[in-house]
Structure formats: structure tokens, C-alpha cells
Design an enzyme around this catalytic site. Structure first.
Site, PDB file in Angstrom:
ATOM      1  N   CYS A 222       0.814  -1.223   0.000  1.00 51.17           N
ATOM      2  CA  CYS A 222       0.000   0.000   0.000  1.00 51.17           C
ATOM      3  C   CYS A 222       0.850   1.277   0.000  1.00 51.17           C
ATOM      4  O   CYS A 222       0.330   2.368  -0.215  1.00 51.17           O
ATOM      5  CB  CYS A 222      -0.939  -0.006   1.200  1.00 51.17           C
ATOM      6  SG  CYS A 222      -1.927  -1.498   1.297  1.00 51.17           S
TER       7      CYS A 222
ATOM      8  N   HIS B  32      -3.232   6.891   2.341  1.00 50.59           N
ATOM      9  CA  HIS B  32      -3.695   5.580   1.890  1.00 50.59           C
ATOM     10  C   HIS B  32      -5.046   5.271   2.533  1.00 50.59           C
ATOM     11  O   HIS B  32      -5.208   5.403   3.746  1.00 50.59           O
ATOM     12  CB  HIS B  32      -2.653   4.518   2.286  1.00 50.59           C
ATOM     13  CG  HIS B  32      -3.155   3.134   2.149  1.00 50.59           C
ATOM     14  ND1 HIS B  32      -3.740   2.677   1.000  1.00 50.59           N
ATOM     15  CD2 HIS B  32      -3.186   2.107   3.032  1.00 50.59           C
ATOM     16  CE1 HIS B  32      -4.114   1.427   1.169  1.00 50.59           C
ATOM     17  NE2 HIS B  32      -3.798   1.050   2.392  1.00 50.59           N
TER      18      HIS B  32
ATOM     19  N   ASN C  54     -10.335  -0.662   0.232  1.00 51.73           N
ATOM     20  CA  ASN C  54      -8.886  -0.475   0.197  1.00 51.73           C
ATOM     21  C   ASN C  54      -8.362  -1.096  -1.101  1.00 51.73           C
ATOM     22  O   ASN C  54      -8.430  -2.305  -1.288  1.00 51.73           O
ATOM     23  CB  ASN C  54      -8.302  -1.181   1.434  1.00 51.73           C
ATOM     24  CG  ASN C  54      -6.794  -1.115   1.518  1.00 51.73           C
ATOM     25  OD1 ASN C  54      -6.120  -0.818   0.537  1.00 51.73           O
ATOM     26  ND2 ASN C  54      -6.262  -1.417   2.686  1.00 51.73           N
TER      27      ASN C  54
END
Ligand code: ACO
Length: 342
Positions: free
Chosen positions: A111, A269, A299
């Protein structure tokens, strides 16, 4: 000399799964998922692949930047979930968009990946090796998530985002990056290669019969298949993110001798809304400065930040002159905070 973002693009699959839909497959509820994560739905690939999404996001970024593809000197794709290993996804993108002058590579920092791609592009520009970079975060996480595991499948989605960075004498860049491999077990996913049968039996010094290969394959398969899906210690990841991301951002601001009030937006993020709220609280920053789209997409790992950047540019919420800190964090564990001016 560094570079400025001159164009962004994104690609989101049309198909999506709502929290309500998930209740047909796993023991969960919209209320539980919304309270704990802020996710309401996640978009999932149907006919497209991760590499295809990267190409579409790239095309839109090139179009918005108004450059010719021949100007692109370098393509970096960040992904943990590409459908291709060879050739790398960046080479696939190069071919599909016709960026014949670009050299290409992929990176995997989960990520944190888009920030690492951005930082890498800035370093290449600063050394004078390149002038223009295309960087992409593309993820097909639906293919590596166990849809029977309610602890993980609720969180993730698919998508891709891209940006063009071009050398600019006005550009400002600084960053702080960290990794802690000792926390690696908190978020893992094997590629399964280690469980494939070998074609020879060294002890017997002979090649294996088809039955022997099948038996070894099945044994490995049954024992290890679970490891080829995302495995996560959710609470450890939560604690890591809420504590270390604000520290990393503060370290960057201290290094640059700026304070949080000078920052127009923190583009983080999109792990989940509770993590983002926790980071805002520790930084003592209003949530208005921390845009979120996690409810719509879940996500999408390294695609989160470029998808959000693209939305903010296209809606005009990000304006010329805005001062931004981007921060990515994820498996490894890895984290980074990067300063830029629009
Ligand atoms: N629906 C209903 N119940 C659930 C679900 C679900 N989807 N998932 C777990 N539960 C249950 C558990 O089984 C457990 O039940 P029990 O008490 O009977 O044993 C209970 O809910 C509590 O489970 P916890 O795992 O303790 O739940 P927690 O409050 O920690 O929330 C969550 C889980 C949302 C994953 C949280 O730990 C989290 O946000 N972690 C961060 C993880 C993350 O964002 N990872 C993304 C990848 S890494 C990155 O991007 C940085």
C-alpha cells in the site's frame, strides 16, 4: 530539479459488491463493516485484468497531461496483484499505450507502492536521467482475497490510478521513508510457487510419474492453498498505522521545518476510515483536510492514493499552489510521507 504532477487518470471496474451483497456469502452485516471500516462497497474486476486497468488509467493520465506518449521516459507500475509476472506490468502498459521511449519496471511495496513510485520518479528526474515519468498503482485484490474470510474480504477492492510527472523548475519535493521487516508476518500472501511439485525425485534420481506429480501437487495444494490468499493480523496493522503514520508525517514536517497548518491536504492511503480518523486525531488535524473515498472503493492498496488524487484534481478540490503531504503505509511493513506542491 524535481517534477510536478501534470496529469492523472484512474480506472474503476463497473461491477461492485455492497456490504449487503456480502451478507449472502459470509456472516457479517452492513452495520458491522460500516462501523469498523467505513467501507460500503468495493468495485471488482469482471472482464478486465489488473494490467488492463493500469493501461486505462495510464491513457487517461496521458490525455489529461496533454503530452505525446513518446515524451514518457519511464513507466513504473506498483502492484501486489498483477495478473502478469513476465513481462512486468509496466512493459505491458508501455506496449499498449505505445510509449516506445520509456524504460519500464514494477515495484512491490504494497500500500506504500504509489508513494515509492513517485519518490523513485522524482529521484530519476533529480539526477537528470529522465524528464517525464508515468507512474501507476494498479491492483486486482479480489483475486488474492479469500471471499470466505470475513476478517479480510470486506476491506479490499480493485482499481488503478496513474500520474504523469514532468520536470519543472518550480517543483518542490521531500520525503521520509521507513520499513520494518520484523513486522512482516502481520500481512502476508504467498504466490504459491513454493508449493508446486518438482519434476524430479532427487532421492530416487528419476523423473516423477504423472501420478507422483499429482500426489505431490495435491498435498502441497491442500496444505498451503490458504497462504496464497491475504492473511492479516488486523489489530497489529491497525496499531502500526495509527501510531507510526502520524510519527512519519511529523518527522517529514520537522525535517522541512513546516507545520501542519501550512498543509492544505493530507492525502493518505485509504486503508479504512477508523485508521484515517485515528491518524487525524494524533496529528490534531481536522478530518476536512483528510479526503476519503474508502466508502466507495474499499482499500485498493497502491491504487488508493492515485485514484483519490485523480478525483481531487478532476473535481477541482486540488488547486494550483496547494501544499500536500501524501502518505502510504502497508505490508512489509513499509511507510512513507512525501511533500509536494500542486
Ligand atoms: N463481520 C462481523 N463480525 C466480524 C467480521 C465481519 N466482517 N470480521 C470479524 N468479525 C468478528 C470477529 O470474528 C470477532 O468476533 P469474536 O469477538 O466473536 O471473536 C469480532 O468481530 C472482533 O474481531 P476483531 O478482529 O477483533 O475486530 P476489530 O475490531 O479488530 O476489527 C478490522 C477488524 C476492521 C480488520 C480492524 O482490525 C482493522 O481495521 N484493522 C486494520 C486492517 C487494515 O486496514 N488492513 C488493510 C491492509 S493493510 C493497510 O492497508 C495498511
Amino acid at each position: 530539479m524535481f517534477g510536478k504532477i501534470i496529469g492523472t487518470g484512474s480506472y474503476i471496474p463497473r461491477q461492485f459488491i455492497t456490504n449487503e451483497d456480502l451478507t449472502n456469502y459470509i456472516d457479517t452485516s452492513d452495520e458491522w463493516i460500516t462501523d469498523r471500516t467505513g467501507v460500503k462497497k468495493r468495485h471488482i474486476m469482471k472482464d478486465e485484468t489488473t494490467a488492463d486497468m493500469a493501461v486505462e488509467a495510464a491513457r487517461k493520465a496521458v490525455e489529461q497531461a496533454g503530452i505525446h506518449v513518446n515524451e514518457i521516459d519511464m513507466i513504473i507500475v506498483s502492484s501486489v496483484s498483477s495478473n502478469v509476472i513476465l513481462p512486468n506490468t509496466a512493459c505491458y502498459v508501455q506496449d499498449k499505450i505505445g510509449a516506445v521511449n520509456a524504460f519500464c519496471f514494477d515495484i512491490n511495496t504494497a500500500c506504500t507502492g504509489f508513494i515509492m513510485a513517485y519518490n523513485t520518479a522524482q529521484s530519476y528526474i533529480d539526477t537528470g536521467l529522465i524528464q517525464t515519468a508515468l507512474i501507476i498503482g494498479a491492483e486486482g485484490l479480489s483475486k488474492i482475497v479469500d471471499w470466505s474470510d470475513r476478517g479480510t474480504c470486506i476491506l479490499f477492492g480493485d482499481g488503478a490510478g496513474a500520474a504523469i510527472i514532468k520536470k519543472d523548475s518550480e517543483a518542490v519535493f521531500d520525503t521520509v521513508m521507513h520499513a520494518d521487516g520484523s513486522m512482516g508476518a502481520a500481512l502476508t500472501c504467498d504466490n504459491g510457487f513454493a508449493y508446486r511439485p518438482r519434476l524430479i525425485d532427487e532421492t530416487e534420481n528419476k523423473t516423477m510419474s504423472q501420478e507422483e506429480k499429482n500426489a505431490q501437487s495435491q498435498e502441497g495444494h491442500l496444505n498451503q492453498i490458504q497462504n496464497t490468499y491475504v492473511q492479516m493480523n488486523g489489530q497489529e496493522i491497525f496499531r502500526f498505522a495509527v501510531k507510526q503514520v502520524p510519527e512519519c508525517i511529523q518527522e517529514l514536517m520537522k525535517k522541512m521545518q513546516i507545520n501542519k497548518d501550512e498543509i492544505d491536504m493530507f492525502i493518505l492511503h485509504q486503508a479504512n476510515s477508523r485508521i484515517l480518523q485515528g491518524i487525524a486525531k494524533r496529528l490534531k488535524v481536522s478530518l476536512e483536510k483528510i479526503p476519503m473515498n474508502v466508502s466507495e472503493y474499499g482499500n485498493t492498496s497502491s491504487a488508493c492514493i492515485p485514484i483519490l488524487l485523480d478525483e481531487l484534481f478532476r473535481t477541482g478540490e486540488l488547486k494550483e499552489g496547494d501544499k500536500i503531504i501524501m502518505s502510504g503505509f502497508g505490508a512489509g511493513v513499509t511507510l512513507a510521507a512525501t511533500y509536494l506542491e500542486v
